[in-house]
Design a protein around this motif. Structure first.
Motif, PDB file in Angstrom:
ATOM      1  N   LYS A 111       0.815  -1.216   0.000  1.00 13.75           N
ATOM      2  CA  LYS A 111       0.000   0.000   0.000  1.00 13.75           C
ATOM      3  C   LYS A 111       0.845   1.260   0.000  1.00 13.75           C
ATOM      4  O   LYS A 111       0.421   2.292  -0.508  1.00 13.75           O
ATOM      5  N   ASP A 112       2.070   1.164   0.551  1.00 14.68           N
ATOM      6  CA  ASP A 112       2.952   2.334   0.587  1.00 14.68           C
ATOM      7  C   ASP A 112       3.788   2.486  -0.689  1.00 14.68           C
ATOM      8  O   ASP A 112       4.667   3.338  -0.759  1.00 14.68           O
ATOM      9  N   GLY A 113       3.517   1.660  -1.697  1.00 16.74           N
ATOM     10  CA  GLY A 113       4.232   1.745  -2.967  1.00 16.74           C
ATOM     11  C   GLY A 113       5.467   0.857  -3.046  1.00 16.74           C
ATOM     12  O   GLY A 113       6.027   0.669  -4.117  1.00 16.74           O
ATOM     13  N   LYS A 114       5.915   0.331  -1.919  1.00 14.93           N
ATOM     14  CA  LYS A 114       7.073  -0.561  -1.925  1.00 14.93           C
ATOM     15  C   LYS A 114       6.638  -1.959  -2.356  1.00 14.93           C
ATOM     16  O   LYS A 114       5.451  -2.233  -2.508  1.00 14.93           O
ATOM     17  N   LYS A 115       7.610  -2.830  -2.523  1.00 16.83           N
ATOM     18  CA  LYS A 115       7.355  -4.191  -2.990  1.00 16.83           C
ATOM     19  C   LYS A 115       7.983  -5.202  -2.047  1.00 16.83           C
ATOM     20  O   LYS A 115       8.889  -4.893  -1.286  1.00 16.83           O
ATOM     21  N   ALA A 116       7.512  -6.428  -2.144  1.00 17.58           N
ATOM     22  CA  ALA A 116       8.128  -7.577  -1.489  1.00 17.58           C
ATOM     23  C   ALA A 116       8.025  -8.741  -2.458  1.00 17.58           C
ATOM     24  O   ALA A 116       7.164  -8.751  -3.347  1.00 17.58           O
ATOM     25  N   VAL A 117       8.922  -9.709  -2.319  1.00 23.47           N
ATOM     26  CA  VAL A 117       8.909 -10.884  -3.195  1.00 23.47           C
ATOM     27  C   VAL A 117       8.900 -12.155  -2.355  1.00 23.47           C
ATOM     28  O   VAL A 117       9.365 -12.175  -1.219  1.00 23.47           O
ATOM     29  N   ALA A 118       8.381 -13.212  -2.964  1.00 20.46           N
ATOM     30  CA  ALA A 118       8.350 -14.520  -2.305  1.00 20.46           C
ATOM     31  C   ALA A 118       8.848 -15.574  -3.273  1.00 20.46           C
ATOM     32  O   ALA A 118       8.539 -15.537  -4.465  1.00 20.46           O
ATOM     33  N   ASP A 119       9.667 -16.487  -2.744  1.00 22.84           N
ATOM     34  CA  ASP A 119      10.135 -17.646  -3.486  1.00 22.84           C
ATOM     35  C   ASP A 119       9.847 -18.871  -2.635  1.00 22.84           C
ATOM     36  O   ASP A 119       9.948 -18.817  -1.412  1.00 22.84           O
ATOM     37  N   GLY A 120       9.512 -19.973  -3.297  1.00 24.96           N
ATOM     38  CA  GLY A 120       9.280 -21.194  -2.543  1.00 24.96           C
ATOM     39  C   GLY A 120       8.956 -22.366  -3.436  1.00 24.96           C
ATOM     40  O   GLY A 120       9.240 -22.357  -4.640  1.00 24.96           O
ATOM     41  N   THR A 121       8.344 -23.371  -2.835  1.00 26.12           N
ATOM     42  CA  THR A 121       8.014 -24.605  -3.542  1.00 26.12           C
ATOM     43  C   THR A 121       6.588 -25.023  -3.215  1.00 26.12           C
ATOM     44  O   THR A 121       6.005 -24.567  -2.228  1.00 26.12           O
ATOM     45  N   LYS A 181      16.706  -6.737   0.232  1.00 26.68           N
ATOM     46  CA  LYS A 181      17.718  -7.725  -0.155  1.00 26.68           C
ATOM     47  C   LYS A 181      18.358  -8.386   1.058  1.00 26.68           C
ATOM     48  O   LYS A 181      18.769  -9.535   0.996  1.00 26.68           O
ATOM     49  N   SER A 182      18.426  -7.665   2.183  1.00 19.24           N
ATOM     50  CA  SER A 182      19.058  -8.221   3.374  1.00 19.24           C
ATOM     51  C   SER A 182      18.052  -8.857   4.344  1.00 19.24           C
ATOM     52  O   SER A 182      18.445  -9.431   5.353  1.00 19.24           O
ATOM     53  N   ASP A 183      16.789  -8.766   4.037  1.00 15.52           N
ATOM     54  CA  ASP A 183      15.723  -9.301   4.886  1.00 15.52           C
ATOM     55  C   ASP A 183      15.830 -10.827   4.978  1.00 15.52           C
ATOM     56  O   ASP A 183      15.989 -11.509   3.972  1.00 15.52           O
ATOM     57  N   LYS A 184      15.776 -11.363   6.220  1.00 13.78           N
ATOM     58  CA  LYS A 184      15.782 -12.823   6.391  1.00 13.78           C
ATOM     59  C   LYS A 184      14.458 -13.424   5.949  1.00 13.78           C
ATOM     60  O   LYS A 184      14.370 -14.606   5.675  1.00 13.78           O
ATOM     61  N   GLY A 185      13.434 -12.630   5.920  1.00 20.26           N
ATOM     62  CA  GLY A 185      12.145 -13.056   5.396  1.00 20.26           C
ATOM     63  C   GLY A 185      11.193 -13.607   6.431  1.00 20.26           C
ATOM     64  O   GLY A 185      11.553 -13.869   7.568  1.00 20.26           O
ATOM     65  N   GLU A 224      12.348 -10.417 -11.587  1.00 16.82           N
ATOM     66  CA  GLU A 224      13.724  -9.895 -11.581  1.00 16.82           C
ATOM     67  C   GLU A 224      13.732  -8.386 -11.394  1.00 16.82           C
ATOM     68  O   GLU A 224      14.576  -7.859 -10.659  1.00 16.82           O
ATOM     69  N   THR A 225      12.815  -7.692 -12.036  1.00 14.67           N
ATOM     70  CA  THR A 225      12.748  -6.235 -11.892  1.00 14.67           C
ATOM     71  C   THR A 225      12.410  -5.851 -10.449  1.00 14.67           C
ATOM     72  O   THR A 225      13.022  -4.945  -9.881  1.00 14.67           O
ATOM     73  N   VAL A 226      11.440  -6.537  -9.870  1.00 16.52           N
ATOM     74  CA  VAL A 226      11.047  -6.234  -8.499  1.00 16.52           C
ATOM     75  C   VAL A 226      12.175  -6.591  -7.528  1.00 16.52           C
ATOM     76  O   VAL A 226      12.506  -5.813  -6.633  1.00 16.52           O
ATOM     77  N   LYS A 227      12.807  -7.745  -7.709  1.00 15.02           N
ATOM     78  CA  LYS A 227      13.941  -8.124  -6.844  1.00 15.02           C
ATOM     79  C   LYS A 227      15.051  -7.075  -6.903  1.00 15.02           C
ATOM     80  O   LYS A 227      15.610  -6.694  -5.893  1.00 15.02           O
ATOM     81  N   ALA A 228      15.357  -6.609  -8.108  1.00 13.28           N
ATOM     82  CA  ALA A 228      16.413  -5.610  -8.283  1.00 13.28           C
ATOM     83  C   ALA A 228      16.072  -4.294  -7.615  1.00 13.28           C
ATOM     84  O   ALA A 228      16.957  -3.552  -7.196  1.00 13.28           O
ATOM     85  N   SER A 229      14.773  -3.986  -7.509  1.00 10.74           N
ATOM     86  CA  SER A 229      14.362  -2.708  -6.928  1.00 10.74           C
ATOM     87  C   SER A 229      14.312  -2.719  -5.396  1.00 10.74           C
ATOM     88  O   SER A 229      14.170  -1.670  -4.787  1.00 10.74           O
ATOM     89  N   LEU A 230      14.443  -3.903  -4.801  1.00  8.28           N
ATOM     90  CA  LEU A 230      14.393  -3.970  -3.339  1.00  8.28           C
ATOM     91  C   LEU A 230      15.614  -3.263  -2.736  1.00  8.28           C
ATOM     92  O   LEU A 230      16.711  -3.359  -3.256  1.00  8.28           O
ATOM     93  N   GLU A 231      15.369  -2.590  -1.632  1.00 12.27           N
ATOM     94  CA  GLU A 231      16.448  -1.890  -0.949  1.00 12.27           C
ATOM     95  C   GLU A 231      17.343  -2.907  -0.241  1.00 12.27           C
ATOM     96  O   GLU A 231      16.939  -4.030   0.014  1.00 12.27           O
ATOM     97  N   GLU A 232      18.560  -2.476   0.102  1.00 15.90           N
ATOM     98  CA  GLU A 232      19.507  -3.347   0.818  1.00 15.90           C
ATOM     99  C   GLU A 232      19.028  -3.675   2.193  1.00 15.90           C
ATOM    100  O   GLU A 232      18.282  -3.180   2.854  1.00 15.90           O
TER     101      GLU A 232
END
Length: 149
Positions: free
Chosen positions: A58-68, A86-90, A141-149
Motif C-alpha cells: 500500500k505504501d508503494g514498496k514491494k516484497a517478493v516470495a520464493d518457494g516450492t 535484499k538483506s531481509d531474512k524473510g 527480476e525487476t522487483v527483486k532488483a528494486s528492493l532496498e539493501e
C-alpha cells in the motif's frame, strides 16, 4: 451453491474430491491475487514445483516470495519466504488447501498454515482469486532488483 450448504459440502453424495492432477491444474501456470492488510499479493506456481510471489504494498514498496509447492490427492500446499529487502531474512508462509467439486462448482477448504482462515470453506476462492496465465514471473527480476539493501 448447487443446493449444498458450506456446512455439509464434504458429506454430500454429490461432493467429489479433485484428483491431484485436477488440483495441480488449478494452480500451475495461473495467478492468484489476494488483497491483504499490506497490499495486493500475487502468486504463480510453475510446473517445476516453484512458487513466485510479488506483494505490491500500500505504501508503494514491494516484497517478493520464493518457494516450492506439493500436491497430494486434492490437497495443495506451498511454502514461501517473503522478503521486503535484499538483506531481509524473510517471513514464512506455508498454507495448504483441499479442493472439491459439487456439480460444476469448485470448493476449497483451508487447511493448516492459513492462520485465522484455517478451516474456512467457500465456493468463491477459485472463481474470485485465480486467473489464467502467469502474471508474476515476468516482473520478478525487476522487483527483486528494486528492493532496498
Amino acid at each position: 451453491m448447487v443446493g449444498v450448504s458450506t456446512g455439509d459440502y464434504e458429506t454430500s453424495k454429490k461432493t467429489k474430491a479433485l484428483t491431484a492432477e485436477e488440483t495441480t491444474q488449478l494452480y500451475v501456470g495461473n495467478t492468484a491475487s489476494w488483497d491483504t492488510q499490506w497490499g495486493k499479493a500475487n502468486y504463480t506456481w510453475t510446473a517445476d514445483g516453484k512458487v513466485l510471489g510479488i506483494l505490491d504494498k500500500k505504501d508503494g514498496k514491494k516484497a517478493v516470495a520464493d518457494g516450492t509447492w506439493t500436491v497430494k490427492d486434492n490437497e495443495f500446499c506451498y511454502s514461501v519466504v517473503w522478503k521486503s529487502s535484499k538483506s531481509d531474512k524473510g517471513s514464512d508462509w506455508s498454507p495448504c488447501v483441499s479442493w472439491f467439486k459439487v456439480g460444476k462448482v469448485i470448493w476449497n477448504k483451508n487447511g493448516s498454515g492459513n492462520g485465522k482462515w484455517t478451516g474456512d470453506v467457500c465456493d468463491c476462492e477459485y472463481r474470485e482469486s485465480f486467473s489464467k496465465g502467469d502474471k508474476v514471473s515476468g516482473r520478478m527480476e525487476t522487483v527483486k532488483a528494486s528492493l532496498e539493501e
